[in-house]
Design a protein around this motif. Structure first.
Motif, PDB file in Angstrom:
ATOM      1  N   ARG A 421       0.821  -1.212   0.000  1.00 48.22           N
ATOM      2  CA  ARG A 421       0.000   0.000   0.000  1.00 48.22           C
ATOM      3  C   ARG A 421       0.858   1.266   0.000  1.00 48.22           C
ATOM      4  NH1 ARG A 421      -5.558   0.221   2.241  1.00 48.22           N
ATOM      5  NH2 ARG A 421      -5.163  -1.909   2.940  1.00 48.22           N
ATOM      6  N   GLY A 422       2.092   1.150   0.466  1.00 40.52           N
ATOM      7  CA  GLY A 422       2.974   2.315   0.565  1.00 40.52           C
ATOM      8  C   GLY A 422       3.608   2.736  -0.745  1.00 40.52           C
ATOM      9  N   THR A 423       3.378   2.010  -1.828  1.00 45.54           N
ATOM     10  CA  THR A 423       3.944   2.382  -3.128  1.00 45.54           C
ATOM     11  C   THR A 423       3.368   3.720  -3.577  1.00 45.54           C
ATOM     12  OG1 THR A 423       3.932   0.034  -3.697  1.00 45.54           O
ATOM     13  CG2 THR A 423       4.413   1.582  -5.464  1.00 45.54           C
ATOM     14  N   THR A 424       4.234   4.630  -3.995  1.00 44.21           N
ATOM     15  CA  THR A 424       3.781   5.939  -4.460  1.00 44.21           C
ATOM     16  C   THR A 424       3.953   6.057  -5.976  1.00 44.21           C
ATOM     17  OG1 THR A 424       5.945   7.009  -4.217  1.00 44.21           O
ATOM     18  CG2 THR A 424       4.507   6.985  -2.273  1.00 44.21           C
ATOM     19  N   ARG A 425       3.292   7.055  -6.531  1.00 48.25           N
ATOM     20  CA  ARG A 425       3.412   7.308  -7.968  1.00 48.25           C
ATOM     21  C   ARG A 425       4.874   7.555  -8.342  1.00 48.25           C
ATOM     22  NH1 ARG A 425       0.604  12.624 -10.185  1.00 48.25           N
ATOM     23  NH2 ARG A 425      -1.305  11.513  -9.564  1.00 48.25           N
ATOM     24  N   SER A 426       5.571   8.372  -7.557  1.00 51.95           N
ATOM     25  CA  SER A 426       6.981   8.657  -7.844  1.00 51.95           C
ATOM     26  C   SER A 426       7.813   7.385  -7.769  1.00 51.95           C
ATOM     27  CB  SER A 426       7.529   9.694  -6.853  1.00 51.95           C
ATOM     28  OG  SER A 426       6.842  10.921  -6.974  1.00 51.95           O
ATOM     29  N   GLY A 427       7.476   6.507  -6.826  1.00 48.75           N
ATOM     30  CA  GLY A 427       8.235   5.275  -6.652  1.00 48.75           C
ATOM     31  C   GLY A 427       8.116   4.341  -7.837  1.00 48.75           C
ATOM     32  N   ILE A 428       6.893   4.095  -8.295  1.00 53.83           N
ATOM     33  CA  ILE A 428       6.727   3.144  -9.396  1.00 53.83           C
ATOM     34  C   ILE A 428       7.274   3.722 -10.705  1.00 53.83           C
ATOM     35  CG2 ILE A 428       4.352   3.835  -9.976  1.00 53.83           C
ATOM     36  CD1 ILE A 428       3.837   0.828 -10.557  1.00 53.83           C
ATOM     37  N   ILE A 429       7.125   5.033 -10.913  1.00 58.98           N
ATOM     38  CA  ILE A 429       7.690   5.637 -12.124  1.00 58.98           C
ATOM     39  C   ILE A 429       9.211   5.547 -12.100  1.00 58.98           C
ATOM     40  CG2 ILE A 429       8.024   7.823 -13.338  1.00 58.98           C
ATOM     41  CD1 ILE A 429       5.127   8.521 -12.713  1.00 58.98           C
ATOM     42  N   ALA A 430       9.825   5.817 -10.927  1.00 59.18           N
ATOM     43  CA  ALA A 430      11.282   5.712 -10.811  1.00 59.18           C
ATOM     44  C   ALA A 430      11.742   4.281 -11.053  1.00 59.18           C
ATOM     45  CB  ALA A 430      11.727   6.188  -9.428  1.00 59.18           C
ATOM     46  N   GLY A 431      10.996   3.301 -10.513  1.00 61.41           N
ATOM     47  CA  GLY A 431      11.372   1.903 -10.694  1.00 61.41           C
ATOM     48  C   GLY A 431      11.321   1.487 -12.151  1.00 61.41           C
ATOM     49  N   ILE A 432      10.269   1.900 -12.869  1.00 65.23           N
ATOM     50  CA  ILE A 432      10.130   1.528 -14.279  1.00 65.23           C
ATOM     51  C   ILE A 432      11.164   2.233 -15.137  1.00 65.23           C
ATOM     52  CG2 ILE A 432       8.619   1.675 -16.298  1.00 65.23           C
ATOM     53  CD1 ILE A 432       6.236   1.249 -14.386  1.00 65.23           C
ATOM     54  N   LEU A 433      11.306   3.568 -14.947  1.00 63.07           N
ATOM     55  CA  LEU A 433      12.246   4.325 -15.769  1.00 63.07           C
ATOM     56  C   LEU A 433      13.693   3.911 -15.502  1.00 63.07           C
ATOM     57  CD1 LEU A 433      10.808   7.968 -15.717  1.00 63.07           C
ATOM     58  CD2 LEU A 433      10.946   6.417 -17.668  1.00 63.07           C
ATOM     59  N   GLY A 434      14.052   3.729 -14.238  1.00 65.57           N
ATOM     60  CA  GLY A 434      15.423   3.395 -13.886  1.00 65.57           C
ATOM     61  C   GLY A 434      15.845   2.046 -14.434  1.00 65.57           C
ATOM     62  N   SER A 435      15.005   1.030 -14.255  1.00 66.83           N
ATOM     63  CA  SER A 435      15.367  -0.307 -14.729  1.00 66.83           C
ATOM     64  C   SER A 435      15.378  -0.368 -16.248  1.00 66.83           C
ATOM     65  CB  SER A 435      14.400  -1.353 -14.155  1.00 66.83           C
ATOM     66  OG  SER A 435      13.065  -1.091 -14.544  1.00 66.83           O
ATOM     67  N   GLN A 436      14.431   0.309 -16.899  1.00 64.98           N
ATOM     68  CA  GLN A 436      14.404   0.314 -18.356  1.00 64.98           C
ATOM     69  C   GLN A 436      15.630   1.029 -18.925  1.00 64.98           C
ATOM     70  OE1 GLN A 436      12.348  -1.180 -20.538  1.00 64.98           O
ATOM     71  NE2 GLN A 436      11.042  -2.050 -18.948  1.00 64.98           N
ATOM     72  N   PRO A 478       2.465  10.189  -1.156  1.00 63.23           N
ATOM     73  CA  PRO A 478       1.564   9.846  -2.262  1.00 63.23           C
ATOM     74  C   PRO A 478       0.955  11.096  -2.881  1.00 63.23           C
ATOM     75  CG  PRO A 478       0.551   9.369  -0.138  1.00 63.23           C
ATOM     76  CD  PRO A 478       1.974   9.700   0.149  1.00 63.23           C
ATOM     77  N   ALA A 479       0.717  11.040  -4.180  1.00 66.06           N
ATOM     78  CA  ALA A 479       0.058  12.149  -4.873  1.00 66.06           C
ATOM     79  C   ALA A 479      -1.406  12.221  -4.453  1.00 66.06           C
ATOM     80  CB  ALA A 479       0.171  11.956  -6.380  1.00 66.06           C
ATOM     81  N   ALA A 481      -4.063  12.425  -6.135  1.00 65.31           N
ATOM     82  CA  ALA A 481      -5.008  11.664  -6.957  1.00 65.31           C
ATOM     83  C   ALA A 481      -4.890  10.144  -6.786  1.00 65.31           C
ATOM     84  CB  ALA A 481      -4.800  12.017  -8.432  1.00 65.31           C
ATOM     85  N   GLU A 482      -3.928   9.697  -5.993  1.00 65.23           N
ATOM     86  CA  GLU A 482      -3.752   8.250  -5.818  1.00 65.23           C
ATOM     87  C   GLU A 482      -4.930   7.632  -5.055  1.00 65.23           C
ATOM     88  OE1 GLU A 482      -0.029   6.740  -4.429  1.00 65.23           O
ATOM     89  OE2 GLU A 482       1.116   8.369  -5.358  1.00 65.23           O
ATOM     90  N   GLN A 483      -5.258   6.404  -5.449  1.00 64.61           N
ATOM     91  CA  GLN A 483      -6.276   5.625  -4.733  1.00 64.61           C
ATOM     92  C   GLN A 483      -5.564   4.422  -4.103  1.00 64.61           C
ATOM     93  OE1 GLN A 483     -10.265   5.318  -6.773  1.00 64.61           O
ATOM     94  NE2 GLN A 483      -9.015   5.773  -8.580  1.00 64.61           N
ATOM     95  N   ARG A 484      -5.049   4.607  -2.911  1.00 62.21           N
ATOM     96  CA  ARG A 484      -4.135   3.634  -2.319  1.00 62.21           C
ATOM     97  C   ARG A 484      -4.831   2.355  -1.877  1.00 62.21           C
ATOM     98  NH1 ARG A 484      -0.119   6.385   1.810  1.00 62.21           N
ATOM     99  NH2 ARG A 484       1.350   4.948   0.826  1.00 62.21           N
ATOM    100  N   ALA A 485      -6.136   2.379  -1.737  1.00 63.25           N
ATOM    101  CA  ALA A 485      -6.834   1.226  -1.162  1.00 63.25           C
ATOM    102  C   ALA A 485      -7.435   0.281  -2.197  1.00 63.25           C
ATOM    103  CB  ALA A 485      -7.933   1.712  -0.217  1.00 63.25           C
ATOM    104  N   ILE A 486      -7.538   0.687  -3.471  1.00 61.71           N
ATOM    105  CA  ILE A 486      -8.385  -0.084  -4.388  1.00 61.71           C
ATOM    106  C   ILE A 486      -7.847  -1.493  -4.650  1.00 61.71           C
ATOM    107  CG2 ILE A 486      -9.339   1.948  -5.514  1.00 61.71           C
ATOM    108  CD1 ILE A 486      -7.490   1.485  -7.867  1.00 61.71           C
ATOM    109  N   TYR A 487      -6.521  -1.684  -4.639  1.00 62.27           N
ATOM    110  CA  TYR A 487      -5.997  -3.029  -4.873  1.00 62.27           C
ATOM    111  C   TYR A 487      -6.301  -3.968  -3.708  1.00 62.27           C
ATOM    112  CZ  TYR A 487      -3.278  -1.273  -8.884  1.00 62.27           C
ATOM    113  OH  TYR A 487      -2.900  -0.740 -10.099  1.00 62.27           O
ATOM    114  N   PHE A 488      -6.470  -3.404  -2.520  1.00 62.83           N
ATOM    115  CA  PHE A 488      -6.714  -4.233  -1.338  1.00 62.83           C
ATOM    116  C   PHE A 488      -8.192  -4.434  -1.110  1.00 62.83           C
ATOM    117  CE2 PHE A 488      -2.695  -2.127  -1.169  1.00 62.83           C
ATOM    118  CZ  PHE A 488      -1.823  -3.167  -0.865  1.00 62.83           C
ATOM    119  N   GLU A 489      -8.989  -3.507  -1.566  1.00 67.19           N
ATOM    120  CA  GLU A 489     -10.445  -3.697  -1.531  1.00 67.19           C
ATOM    121  C   GLU A 489     -10.869  -4.870  -2.388  1.00 67.19           C
ATOM    122  OE1 GLU A 489     -11.833   0.047  -2.871  1.00 67.19           O
ATOM    123  OE2 GLU A 489     -11.553   1.070  -0.938  1.00 67.19           O
ATOM    124  N   ALA A 490     -10.129  -5.117  -3.481  1.00 66.39           N
ATOM    125  CA  ALA A 490     -10.449  -6.244  -4.362  1.00 66.39           C
ATOM    126  C   ALA A 490     -10.321  -7.572  -3.627  1.00 66.39           C
ATOM    127  CB  ALA A 490      -9.525  -6.231  -5.571  1.00 66.39           C
TER     128      ALA A 490
END
Length: 494
Positions: A421-436, A478-479, A481-490
């Motif tokens: 749940r602690g993943t942020t928009r900046s975090g996932i973008i950095a992870g994708i851009l950095g590894s790519q 977190p930004a 506009a983030e919806q931090r709970a939706i993946y766990f509500e599923a």
């Protein structure tokens, strides 16, 4: 006469697949969800075999046997055992949660799912752009495989460009007409067909040379090192790096990842991933053993020929089986390549229309217009990869491995986002851009090593992506506009 028979069998098989597509076209609703996912109604057999056939590419039928011919049969352990198990686990860990989210929120693409959670169309576009970039060489791989296979089968009577062009034409016609429903139907037929013909081919060749004992004795006399487990080529680092990057890369392939959304029920999804490792072994064992045994048989197949881009499978079939049967197997292999290509083109068009065109060009895009744009996108993408394949000098293994490792860079940032749940928009973008960025540099720039103590740059890049996703998320808020709970509500709603 022989050439006419070969062409008749191959074109006839492809026309049969096209006929199935025409039937599916009559049943397909003119909506994006039905065109891309068959309205999320697939049963166990169709879901299992459409995923299976989607991965029966030139990498399987030609690069795999070539690798076994050159270096020995341990490739079975990488693709047949380790990858079968790794992807089955990921099918549950990633696929099951994606299916839940798709059922609840109507997602069609991975970019939609991530963009909604992080409130970012830029992230959505980034995932689509990266996916399309790596999809390009993998579609090329199918065209290269078809061109070289037909050229070898017909002793050059059909040139490389003719074979590549033939499969390109059929896959354009098929995807534009059939959509996901038709692809899934023919995938089921083609997957079963290839299982049967590959085993028949193996038994036919073994019968011609005196059985497996005689074939193994010939291999030992010619290349005894191929019978010693863990040769110089198959180091533990190479095998683990390759198995991990391929397994995780498969889970992020658009044409595979979207199938996580298409299951008709939770039971369908769970039965499918449980059966997956069995199917992998049933196909990879005969295909790769044919390649390995071919090294010791008196076929006239030179190591230099395979290293230069030739394919051992059509050559050994032409040597030991009747013309009609060799043509039938190659027709089936081309149909399997078409199964991979048509699924890639369909997924690629969905990523383009839903994650790039809709959010950045026309937010009011209607379902009907999206359907039209998607079909046009298929034509443009297929023709572009065909033209590129005419000038490509890379081997099938190089093309396939680059695409698998490129997609694998997406896997860990996506998994972290799904389960932390602690993943942020900046975090996932950095992870994708950095590894790519790191992996692309290792592919295109000689000053960035492609291996680190035997561990591939693809695997190191995955570790970098994980570290950046977690580290930057830890340090950033977190930004709004983030919806931090939706993946766990599923999961809670399940």
């Amino acid at each position: 006469m022989i050439l006419a028979l070969q062409l008749g069998i191959i074109v006839g098989y492809l026309l049969l697949a096209l006929a199935v597509g025409l039937v599916a076209y009559r049943l397909t609703e003119r909506t994006a969800e039905d065109f891309y996912l068959a309205s999320r109604t697939l049963g166990t057999v169709v879901l299992l075999f459409t995923t299976f056939a989607t991965l029966l590419s030139a990498f399987t039928f030609f690069a795999g046997p070539n690798l076994a011919f050159l270096h020995g049969p341990e490739w079975i352990l990488v693709m047949g055992v380790m990858d079968g198990l790794i992807f089955a686990v990921l099918w549950y860990v990633v696929g099951y949660k994606q299916w839940l989210l798709g059922q609840q929120r109507g997602y069609v693409t991975l970019g939609e799912m991530l963009g909604d959670r992080f409130g970012s169309r830029r992230l959505r576009g980034l995932v689509a752009g990266v996916s399309l970039m790596w999809l390009f060489p993998y579609v090329m791989l199918q065209q290269v495989g078809a061109g070289t296979a037909l050229e070898a089968l017909t002793d050059g009577a059909i040139p490389y460009a003719g074979g590549a062009g033939l499969i390109t034409l059929f896959m354009i016609l098929y995807v534009v007409l059939a959509g996901f429903r038709g692809i899934a139907w023919t995938d089921t037929l083609q997957g079963a067909f290839m299982l049967v013909t590959t085993w028949v081919a193996l038994l036919w060749v073994l019968a011609a040379v005196g059985g497996p004992t005689a074939a193994t004795a010939e291999l030992e006399a010619t290349a005894s090192e191929h019978l010693a487990l863990g040769g110089a080529y198959y180091s533990p680092q190479f095998m683990l790096s390759t198995a991990i990057t391929i397994g995780f890369g498969v889970a992020m392939f658009p044409q595979v990842n979207q199938r996580f959304f298409a299951a008709g029920s939770k039971a369908v999804l769970k039965r499918s991933f449980a059966l997956w490792p069995v199917l992998c072994l049933l196909l990879f064992v005969p295909a790769f053993m044919l390649g390995a045994w071919a090294r010791g048989l008196e076929t006239g197949i030179a190591v230099a020929e395979i290293e230069a881009g030739g394919n051992v499978l059509p050559l050994i079939l032409a040597e030991f089986t009747p013309t009609w049967f060799a043509a039938l197997v190659i027709a089936g292999a081309m149909a399997a390549m078409m199964s991979s290509s048509d699924s890639m083109l369909l997924s690629g068009s969905s990523y383009f229309t839903r994650d790039l065109y809709r959010p950045f060009v026309d937010a009011t895009l209607s379902d009907r217009r999206e359907d039209t744009i998607a079909r046009l996108g298929v034509v443009v993408f297929a023709v572009s990869t065909f033209l590129a394949s005419l000038y490509n000098a890379a081997t099938l293994f190089d093309l396939g491995n680059a695409a698998f490792s490129g997609f694998a860079q997406l896997a860990l940032p996506v998994m972290v986002a799904l389960y932390w749940r602690g993943t942020t928009r900046s975090g996932i973008i950095a992870g994708i851009l950095g590894s790519q960025a790191f992996y692309l540099a290792s592919v295109f720039f000689s000053f960035v090593p492609g291996s680190y103590g035997g561990w591939s740059a693809g695997l190191v890049g995955m570790g970098l992506g994980l570290a950046l996703t977690v580290g930057v998320s830890w340090l950033t808020a977190p930004a709004a506009a983030e919806q931090r709970a939706i993946y766990f509500e599923a999961l809670e709603a399940d």
